[in-house]
Design a protein around this motif. Sequence first.
Motif, PDB file in Angstrom:
ATOM      1  N   GLU A   9      65.714  12.647 -65.890  1.00  0.00           N
ATOM      2  CA  GLU A   9      64.307  12.910 -66.164  1.00  0.00           C
ATOM      3  C   GLU A   9      63.443  12.358 -65.026  1.00  0.00           C
ATOM      4  OE1 GLU A   9      61.849  10.891 -69.495  1.00  0.00           O
ATOM      5  OE2 GLU A   9      63.102  12.432 -70.435  1.00  0.00           O
ATOM      6  N   GLN A  10      62.591  13.180 -64.495  1.00  0.00           N
ATOM      7  CA  GLN A  10      61.689  12.736 -63.435  1.00  0.00           C
ATOM      8  C   GLN A  10      60.434  12.160 -64.082  1.00  0.00           C
ATOM      9  OE1 GLN A  10      61.264  14.255 -59.855  1.00  0.00           O
ATOM     10  NE2 GLN A  10      63.440  14.610 -59.635  1.00  0.00           N
ATOM     11  N   THR A  11      60.067  10.994 -63.635  1.00  0.00           N
ATOM     12  CA  THR A  11      58.875  10.361 -64.162  1.00  0.00           C
ATOM     13  C   THR A  11      57.665  10.897 -63.411  1.00  0.00           C
ATOM     14  OG1 THR A  11      60.157   8.380 -64.612  1.00  0.00           O
ATOM     15  CG2 THR A  11      57.774   8.153 -64.633  1.00  0.00           C
ATOM     16  N   TYR A  46      53.883  10.342 -62.586  1.00  0.00           N
ATOM     17  CA  TYR A  46      52.877   9.283 -62.584  1.00  0.00           C
ATOM     18  C   TYR A  46      51.490   9.900 -62.473  1.00  0.00           C
ATOM     19  CZ  TYR A  46      56.743   6.086 -61.716  1.00  0.00           C
ATOM     20  OH  TYR A  46      57.903   5.368 -61.816  1.00  0.00           O
TER      21      TYR A  46
END
Length: 74
Positions: free
Chosen positions: A60-62, A64
């Motif tokens: 999973e890519q966070t 921001y």
Amino acid sequence: MSEVAGMNAEFIERIELKIAYLERANNDLSEVVYRQQQEIDALRAELAVLNGKMEAAMTEQTVYTAEQERPPHY
């Protein structure tokens, strides 16, 4: 009853008692193994779920927000 027949009867009785004891011990151990296998199966299922969650979290890519991003000069 002759003395030899009496000794044989005692010998047979001791063997029967040992067999009964071993059958009981075998049944008890069989129950323990069954319960342990159930616990192993439950733990494997739980581990599979945790592995899936961990893999999902790692891939999973966070994303921001602008407030969470640190400027490059920090």
